[in-house]
Write an enzyme that holds these catalytic residues in place. Structure first.
Site, PDB file in Angstrom:
ATOM      1  N   ASP A 165       0.821  -1.214   0.000  1.00  0.00           N
ATOM      2  CA  ASP A 165       0.000   0.000   0.000  1.00  0.00           C
ATOM      3  C   ASP A 165       0.849   1.255   0.000  1.00  0.00           C
ATOM      4  O   ASP A 165       0.378   2.334  -0.335  1.00  0.00           O
ATOM      5  CB  ASP A 165      -0.884   0.025   1.260  1.00  0.00           C
ATOM      6  N   HIS A 166       2.070   1.126   0.455  1.00  0.00           N
ATOM      7  CA  HIS A 166       2.899   2.322   0.671  1.00  0.00           C
ATOM      8  C   HIS A 166       4.143   2.237  -0.185  1.00  0.00           C
ATOM      9  O   HIS A 166       5.152   1.703   0.268  1.00  0.00           O
ATOM     10  CB  HIS A 166       3.258   2.411   2.164  1.00  0.00           C
ATOM     11  N   PHE A 167       4.125   2.611  -1.485  1.00  0.00           N
ATOM     12  CA  PHE A 167       2.952   3.160  -2.158  1.00  0.00           C
ATOM     13  C   PHE A 167       2.599   2.253  -3.334  1.00  0.00           C
ATOM     14  O   PHE A 167       3.505   1.746  -3.982  1.00  0.00           O
ATOM     15  CB  PHE A 167       3.291   4.549  -2.715  1.00  0.00           C
TER      16      PHE A 167
ATOM     17  N   VAL B 117       8.191   1.740   0.092  1.00  0.00           N
ATOM     18  CA  VAL B 117       9.172   2.332   1.020  1.00  0.00           C
ATOM     19  C   VAL B 117       8.626   2.288   2.445  1.00  0.00           C
ATOM     20  O   VAL B 117       7.417   2.332   2.670  1.00  0.00           O
ATOM     21  CB  VAL B 117       9.545   3.797   0.669  1.00  0.00           C
TER      22      VAL B 117
END
Lengths: 130, 175
Positions: free
Chosen positions: B33-35, B47
């Site tokens: 999800d990130h990112f 990251v």
């Protein structure tokens, strides 16, 4: 122990407050209150104490700079106001603070108004001369 | 298991400093999800969120602070004094949180910390950030509030991490 003039103490106190509270240097004036004007919260006082100790190579005991445990003692606070006993304790424990304003209006929330940048400078000044 | 953001303790000097590492793995859900980049039509860029580096440092420094009184105090993060993260960390890399006890008294403690990142390609640890924190001893708070006697801050997962690092002695004399 190093000797500092009041101006030098003020400059260092200003650095400490900028650092601990993230405030702009121009906001740190002698009559600024720590809580009302500079937005200090309770944990910031621990931070400020630690930083002052480091900056001036002094030892600050718990409760020496700011009052503690006042609110939980009902002989010290009655109906939300500080009692005579509380005022005596404050004056004795904190000679660096001017309590005259608080004496006139003893509501507990006014306590935060007496802790000014100047009271910190006075505290350090006394401490270094002791 | 509580949310642990350190994997193991790699160095410990009683009351002075502690180091812990965190391996970053692509199988960790957060990296998806990130990112993910989807919304912006960009390629995914996994990251480590900076906020979780703060948590990793808080766990490292929190154990260091708690160990001084052999985990009798409830040590809680009270203030994030400084965070500077210069570079990203990505899956396949390892983070090391190096915490130093700066100042401590009955009410709380302040710590300074450096975040380093190991890139396994060149084997070099690089400093990528600095995180300074303030901890409070919950039962010594000035508000007069009381908390449960049981030390809910340092639970079994913290012990597990210390045991696996061979630091059982730190809670041997726990009352």
């Amino acid at each position: 122990m190093a000797v500092f003039s009041r101006d030098e103490i003020f400059e260092k106190v200003k650095d400490v407050l900028e650092n601990a509270l993230g405030v702009d240097p121009e906001d740190v004036t002698m009559d600024a209150t720590l809580i009302g004007d500079l937005g200090a919260e309770s944990i910031d006082f621990l931070d400020i104490s630690f930083k002052l100790e480091q900056e001036f190579s002094i030892k600050i005991d718990q409760g020496e700079l700011f009052p503690e445990n006042l609110m939980s003692d009902d002989t010290l606070v009655e109906d939300g106001k500080l009692t005579d006993k509380a005022m005596d304790i404050l004056r004795e424990r904190m000679p660096h603070v001017d309590f005259s304003k608080l004496d006139a209006d003893r509501r507990v929330n006014q306590l935060s108004e007496v802790f000014t940048v100047e009271s910190l400078v006075d505290f350090i000044d006394r401490k270094l001369q002791a | 298991m509580r949310w642990m953001w350190i994997d193991t303790v790699t160095a410990f000097e009683d009351g002075v400093r502690m180091e812990a590492v965190k391996n970053l793995s692509l199988s960790e859900e957060l990296f998806h999800d990130h990112f993910d980049g989807e919304e912006d039509g960009l390629p995914p860029e996994p990251v480590m969120p900076g906020s979780l580096m703060v948590e990793g440092m808080a766990q490292t420094a929190g154990i260091l602070v708690g160990s001084v009184n052999r985990f009798r105090e409830k040590v809680v993060l009270a203030k994030v004094s400084k965070v500077e993260i210069d570079e990203d960390a990505a899956p396949g890399q390892t983070l090391r949180y190096e915490a130093e006890l700066e100042r401590m008294d009955a009410v709380g403690a302040s710590t300074r910390g450096v975040v380093r990142r190991l890139d396994h390609a060149d084997g070099v640890w690089r400093e990528i950030g600095r995180i300074d924190l303030i901890f409070s001893h919950l039962d010594q708070n000035t508000g007069g509030r009381t908390f449960p006697e049981h030390n809910f801050v340092f639970g079994d997962n913290f012990k597990q991490i210390l045991v696996s690092a061979g630091l059982d002695r730190l809670f041997d004399d726990e009352s």
